[in-house]
Design an enzyme around this catalytic site. Sequence first.
Site, PDB file in Angstrom:
ATOM      1  N   ALA A  24       4.554 -23.366  20.167  1.00  0.00           N
ATOM      2  CA  ALA A  24       3.183 -23.453  18.923  1.00  0.00           C
ATOM      3  C   ALA A  24       2.980 -21.911  19.694  1.00  0.00           C
ATOM      4  O   ALA A  24       2.735 -21.808  20.384  1.00  0.00           O
ATOM      5  CB  ALA A  24       1.815 -24.234  18.293  1.00  0.00           C
ATOM      6  N   GLY A  69       5.076 -27.178  22.811  1.00  0.00           N
ATOM      7  CA  GLY A  69       5.554 -28.387  22.164  1.00  0.00           C
ATOM      8  C   GLY A  69       7.363 -28.335  21.758  1.00  0.00           C
ATOM      9  O   GLY A  69       7.879 -29.014  21.083  1.00  0.00           O
ATOM     10  N   GLU A  72       7.558 -30.822  24.174  1.00  0.00           N
ATOM     11  CA  GLU A  72       7.603 -32.213  24.008  1.00  0.00           C
ATOM     12  C   GLU A  72       8.624 -32.794  22.634  1.00  0.00           C
ATOM     13  O   GLU A  72       8.592 -34.000  22.235  1.00  0.00           O
ATOM     14  CB  GLU A  72       6.058 -31.944  22.733  1.00  0.00           C
ATOM     15  CG  GLU A  72       4.940 -31.779  24.022  1.00  0.00           C
ATOM     16  CD  GLU A  72       3.484 -32.163  23.635  1.00  0.00           C
ATOM     17  OE1 GLU A  72       2.642 -32.635  23.299  1.00  0.00           O
ATOM     18  OE2 GLU A  72       3.360 -30.586  22.799  1.00  0.00           O
ATOM     19  N   GLU A  92       0.694 -25.115  28.134  1.00  0.00           N
ATOM     20  CA  GLU A  92      -0.784 -25.740  27.242  1.00  0.00           C
ATOM     21  C   GLU A  92      -2.276 -25.260  28.015  1.00  0.00           C
ATOM     22  O   GLU A  92      -3.072 -24.844  27.916  1.00  0.00           O
ATOM     23  CB  GLU A  92      -0.793 -26.145  26.484  1.00  0.00           C
ATOM     24  CG  GLU A  92      -0.146 -26.910  24.614  1.00  0.00           C
ATOM     25  CD  GLU A  92       1.520 -27.590  25.786  1.00  0.00           C
ATOM     26  OE1 GLU A  92       1.725 -28.780  24.984  1.00  0.00           O
ATOM     27  OE2 GLU A  92       1.829 -27.612  27.023  1.00  0.00           O
TER      28      GLU A  92
END
Length: 150
Positions: A24, A69, A72, A92
């Site tokens: 992100a 992400g 992920e 993060e």
Amino acid sequence: LRFDEKVRVVVFKSEVKGVFCAGADLKERAKMSDAEVAHFVKRLRNLMDEIAALPVPTIAAIDGYALGGGLELALACDLRVAASSAKMGLIETTRGLLPGAGGTQRLPRCVGVSLAKELIFTGRRVDGQQALLMGLVNHTVLQNDEGDAA
């Protein structure tokens, strides 16, 4: 894809040389309200769950950065193949955030609880070879000149 019977496998790869998925935009996320962040994270988590639930094998071809992400997304796939030069991490936490799209659940399944905690708490990045040794990826390959070895 879920309902297309002609699809036998899905490969996630990037068209951007050197980047699988950078995650992100944290600058954009910082401008969101708490409600907007919650909605964004919920949609992202739902997407990763949909990928993980596809009825065909899914493969992440990680040729570059898979951060936040992006990792992920790779973790939501059944198999992960990485270039040895790829860089992966749930970074993060270095910004005071927690991975919100399933990484905290999927990473321990790959590398074990203790190592997953270390990677999440520190935000440490690993390359493709390190990822192979810890079980984060299934295979690693040397990167080629085109940048699409995985």
